[in-house]
Design an enzyme around this catalytic site. Structure first.
Site, PDB file in Angstrom:
ATOM      1  N   TYR A   1       0.144 -14.827   6.571  1.00 44.13           N
ATOM      2  CA  TYR A   1       1.438 -14.709   5.885  1.00 44.13           C
ATOM      3  C   TYR A   1       1.807 -13.259   5.653  1.00 44.13           C
ATOM      4  O   TYR A   1       2.923 -12.954   5.230  1.00 44.13           O
ATOM      5  CB  TYR A   1       1.392 -15.457   4.551  1.00 44.13           C
ATOM      6  CG  TYR A   1       1.074 -16.932   4.648  1.00 44.13           C
ATOM      7  CD1 TYR A   1       1.174 -17.608   5.853  1.00 44.13           C
ATOM      8  CD2 TYR A   1       0.653 -17.642   3.532  1.00 44.13           C
ATOM      9  CE1 TYR A   1       0.871 -18.963   5.948  1.00 44.13           C
ATOM     10  CE2 TYR A   1       0.345 -18.987   3.609  1.00 44.13           C
ATOM     11  CZ  TYR A   1       0.452 -19.631   4.834  1.00 44.13           C
ATOM     12  OH  TYR A   1       0.153 -20.983   4.927  1.00 44.13           O
TER      13      TYR A   1
ATOM     14  N   HIS B   1      -7.155 -21.555   9.552  1.00 40.85           N
ATOM     15  CA  HIS B   1      -5.715 -21.858   9.515  1.00 40.85           C
ATOM     16  C   HIS B   1      -5.300 -22.872  10.582  1.00 40.85           C
ATOM     17  O   HIS B   1      -4.476 -23.748  10.336  1.00 40.85           O
ATOM     18  CB  HIS B   1      -4.910 -20.572   9.731  1.00 40.85           C
ATOM     19  CG  HIS B   1      -3.577 -20.603   9.062  1.00 40.85           C
ATOM     20  ND1 HIS B   1      -2.991 -19.496   8.516  1.00 40.85           N
ATOM     21  CD2 HIS B   1      -2.697 -21.603   8.864  1.00 40.85           C
ATOM     22  CE1 HIS B   1      -1.814 -19.804   8.003  1.00 40.85           C
ATOM     23  NE2 HIS B   1      -1.609 -21.084   8.200  1.00 40.85           N
TER      24      HIS B   1
HETATM   25  N1  LIG Z   1      -1.411 -24.467   6.700  1.00 38.15           N
HETATM   26  C1  LIG Z   1      -0.271 -24.305   7.354  1.00 38.15           C
HETATM   27  O1  LIG Z   1      -0.226 -24.171   8.584  1.00 38.15           O
HETATM   28  C2  LIG Z   1       1.003 -24.327   6.574  1.00 38.15           C
HETATM   29  C3  LIG Z   1       0.957 -24.157   5.200  1.00 38.15           C
HETATM   30  N2  LIG Z   1       2.122 -24.163   4.452  1.00 38.15           N
HETATM   31  C4  LIG Z   1       2.017 -23.908   2.999  1.00 38.15           C
HETATM   32  O2  LIG Z   1       2.791 -24.860   2.292  1.00 38.15           O
HETATM   33  C5  LIG Z   1       3.715 -24.190   1.454  1.00 38.15           C
HETATM   34  C6  LIG Z   1       4.950 -25.055   1.237  1.00 38.15           C
HETATM   35  O3  LIG Z   1       5.554 -25.305   2.490  1.00 38.15           O
HETATM   36  P1  LIG Z   1       7.135 -25.608   2.512  1.00 38.15           P
HETATM   37  O4  LIG Z   1       7.482 -26.092   3.864  1.00 38.15           O
HETATM   38  O5  LIG Z   1       7.866 -24.425   1.949  1.00 38.15           O
HETATM   39  O6  LIG Z   1       7.216 -26.794   1.440  1.00 38.15           O
HETATM   40  P2  LIG Z   1       8.372 -27.750   0.951  1.00 38.15           P
HETATM   41  O7  LIG Z   1       8.568 -28.863   1.913  1.00 38.15           O
HETATM   42  O8  LIG Z   1       8.019 -28.067  -0.451  1.00 38.15           O
HETATM   43  O9  LIG Z   1       9.722 -26.885   1.007  1.00 38.15           O
HETATM   44  C7  LIG Z   1       9.992 -25.926   0.057  1.00 38.15           C
HETATM   45  C8  LIG Z   1      11.344 -25.321   0.372  1.00 38.15           C
HETATM   46  O10 LIG Z   1      12.354 -26.312   0.182  1.00 38.15           O
HETATM   47  C9  LIG Z   1      13.407 -25.783  -0.605  1.00 38.15           C
HETATM   48  N3  LIG Z   1      13.981 -26.895  -1.383  1.00 38.15           N
HETATM   49  C10 LIG Z   1      13.420 -27.527  -2.417  1.00 38.15           C
HETATM   50  N4  LIG Z   1      14.223 -28.517  -2.864  1.00 38.15           N
HETATM   51  C11 LIG Z   1      15.297 -28.505  -2.068  1.00 38.15           C
HETATM   52  C12 LIG Z   1      16.484 -29.271  -2.015  1.00 38.15           C
HETATM   53  N5  LIG Z   1      16.711 -30.266  -2.896  1.00 38.15           N
HETATM   54  N6  LIG Z   1      17.370 -29.002  -1.072  1.00 38.15           N
HETATM   55  C13 LIG Z   1      17.130 -27.994  -0.181  1.00 38.15           C
HETATM   56  N7  LIG Z   1      16.020 -27.227  -0.174  1.00 38.15           N
HETATM   57  C14 LIG Z   1      15.143 -27.476  -1.119  1.00 38.15           C
HETATM   58  C15 LIG Z   1      12.744 -24.731  -1.467  1.00 38.15           C
HETATM   59  O11 LIG Z   1      13.662 -23.761  -1.877  1.00 38.15           O
HETATM   60  C16 LIG Z   1      11.701 -24.169  -0.528  1.00 38.15           C
HETATM   61  O12 LIG Z   1      12.230 -23.109   0.236  1.00 38.15           O
HETATM   62  C17 LIG Z   1       3.973 -22.874   2.178  1.00 38.15           C
HETATM   63  O13 LIG Z   1       4.531 -21.889   1.349  1.00 38.15           O
HETATM   64  C18 LIG Z   1       2.563 -22.531   2.657  1.00 38.15           C
HETATM   65  O14 LIG Z   1       1.838 -21.909   1.608  1.00 38.15           O
HETATM   66  C19 LIG Z   1       3.358 -24.364   5.050  1.00 38.15           C
HETATM   67  C20 LIG Z   1       3.435 -24.536   6.427  1.00 38.15           C
HETATM   68  C21 LIG Z   1       2.263 -24.491   7.283  1.00 38.15           C
HETATM   69  O1  LIG Z   2       1.040 -21.573   7.306  1.00 35.05           O
HETATM   70  C1  LIG Z   2       2.289 -21.537   7.321  1.00 35.05           C
HETATM   71  C2  LIG Z   2       3.021 -21.318   8.588  1.00 35.05           C
HETATM   72  C3  LIG Z   2       2.548 -20.071   9.252  1.00 35.05           C
HETATM   73  C4  LIG Z   2       3.158 -18.887   9.141  1.00 35.05           C
HETATM   74  N1  LIG Z   2       2.483 -17.992   9.932  1.00 35.05           N
HETATM   75  C5  LIG Z   2       1.452 -18.585  10.522  1.00 35.05           C
HETATM   76  C6  LIG Z   2       0.494 -18.107  11.401  1.00 35.05           C
HETATM   77  C7  LIG Z   2      -0.494 -18.979  11.818  1.00 35.05           C
HETATM   78  C8  LIG Z   2      -0.493 -20.299  11.388  1.00 35.05           C
HETATM   79  C9  LIG Z   2       0.494 -20.778  10.541  1.00 35.05           C
HETATM   80  C10 LIG Z   2       1.459 -19.909  10.105  1.00 35.05           C
END
Ligand SMILES: NC(=O)C1=CN([C@@H]2O[C@H](COP(=O)(O)OP(=O)(O)OC[C@H]3O[C@@H](n4cnc5c(N)ncnc54)[C@H](O)[C@@H]3O)[C@@H](O)[C@H]2O)C=CC1
Ligand SMILES: O=CCc1c[nH]c2ccccc12
Length: 314
Positions: A80, A136
């Site tokens: 990130y 990851h």
């Molecule tokens: N391990 C991985 O590969 C990944 C991990 N993650 C982790 O998960 C966390 C959360 O992922 P997100 O997709 O952000 O989660 P999420 O599905 O909870 O979405 C959050 C987003 O939705 C927006 N939101 C909330 N309520 C809303 C509404 N009613 N209408 C419109 N938009 C609204 C928020 O402002 C925020 O930007 C990330 O920050 C990261 O730390 C995310 C993606 C990949």
């Molecule tokens: O984990 C959240 C999505 C994401 C953003 N950058 C990277 C790089 C590698 C794996 C996942 C992601």
């Protein structure tokens, strides 16, 4: 560690009991540690594009506000680009480290040991341990032996005491099986995209069978990227029944399956609303299934990561 917790601790089998009092229980992990079931993520709204190396005070400020609001589970990653900001927020928020649950993840760069990556992350975070360290995504692994040797490196990190728990992210069952045959310390978590439009079939049951907790990322997808969709009506009905938002229904849908929910927002009111509303209600098993049934009418993947991308058959 502080938790928004109750007297009852659901186990990783996913049988989250109805919470007692007004609280979101921690989930007990199979290594005996606990994880707060609602987490604040730094990987989407706070993500720093590749090459953007400038220190971003806004990320610190948003994360401090989340911690002060009560989000003690912080989900970070090397990829990130904001581990320094996360560490600065932890220092500035005024909450003892022992009350926080801090996750970071390694991208397993080619030709680099996990120890090297982990030491770099700890230095950027300014911490001497993390609560959870994840791989990851499994793109590095071409063979079962690749998985097993990388996992042995993760076990060494846990043995060192600098990661209280170790796990994976974006792993399929076929990625997990080689590890489970040789692991001395099995992964206790798999962090995957999980919402009604991406329920992964029998992958959840596989996790429960092996005591691997699921962390759902992108839990709001059905009301954000994938809207409109077949869940709209059931979300609306349940939101009205419980006097909450559709987003709160979406998060409760994870929690009431014993699945950790990772969300984020720059909207402090929205974040505070989750903490105020979520402990005060839960979905009945029938309502959880109603959402799941509606969700199975649509398939949507928001993140094309790891082998999930290759494995996405629809
Ligand atoms: N391990 C991985 O590969 C990944 C991990 N993650 C982790 O998960 C966390 C959360 O992922 P997100 O997709 O952000 O989660 P999420 O599905 O909870 O979405 C959050 C987003 O939705 C927006 N939101 C909330 N309520 C809303 C509404 N009613 N209408 C419109 N938009 C609204 C928020 O402002 C925020 O930007 C990330 O920050 C990261 O730390 C995310 C993606 C990949
Ligand atoms: O984990 C959240 C999505 C994401 C953003 N950058 C990277 C790089 C590698 C794996 C996942 C992601």
């Amino acid at each position: 560690m502080h938790s928004i917790t109750s007297a009852f601790q659901p186990d990783a089998s996913g049988t989250a009991p109805k919470q007692q009092g007004g609280s979101i229980p921690n989930l007990k992990l199979s290594d005996g540690n606990e994880i707060p079931m609602l987490g604040y993520g730094l990987g989407t709204a706070n993500f720093k594009r590749g090459g953007d190396t400038a220190f971003n005070q806004q990320i610190v400020d948003h994360t401090v506000a989340a911690i002060k609001a009560g989000y003690y589970h912080l989900d970070g990653a090397e990829a990130y680009g904001n581990e320094q900001e996360l560490g600065a927020a932890i220092k500035a928020a005024g909450v003892p480290r022992s009350k926080l649950f801090v996750t970071t993840k390694t991208s397993c760069r080619a030709g680099e040991t996990i120890e090297t990556a982990f030491s770099r992350s700890l230095a950027k975070l300014g911490l001497d341990y993390v609560d959870l360290y994840l791989i990851h995504q499994p793109y590095f692994a071409k063979t079962p032996a690749d998985h097993q040797s990388k996992w042995a490196e993760m076990e060494a990190i846990k043995d060192s005491g600098r990661a209280r728990s170790i796990g994976v992210s974006n792993y399929l069952q076929s990625d997990l099986e080689p590890i489970l045959t040789t692991a001395r310390l099995p992964p206790v978590v798999n962090q995957i995209e999980y919402h009604p439009y991406l329920q992964h079939g029998d992958l959840v049951a596989f996790h429960r069978q092996h005591g691997i907790a699921i962390e759902a990322y992108a839990p709001l997808t059905a009301i954000t990227k994938a809207a409109p969709g077949p869940c709209d009506a059931v979300y609306e009905r349940l939101a009205k029944k419980y006097g909450v938002s559709e987003g709160e229904i979406a998060l409760r849908w994870c929690l009431d399956q014993g699945i950790v929910a990772l969300t984020t927002s720059g909207n402090e009111q929205r974040l505070q609303g989750y903490l105020a509303k979520l402990p005060a209600f839960h979905l009945t098993p029938k309502e959880v299934e109603e959402v799941a049934e509606a969700g199975r009418e649509k398939h949507f993947r928001g993140f094309w990561l790891g082998k999930f991308a290759a494995d996405d058959r629809r």
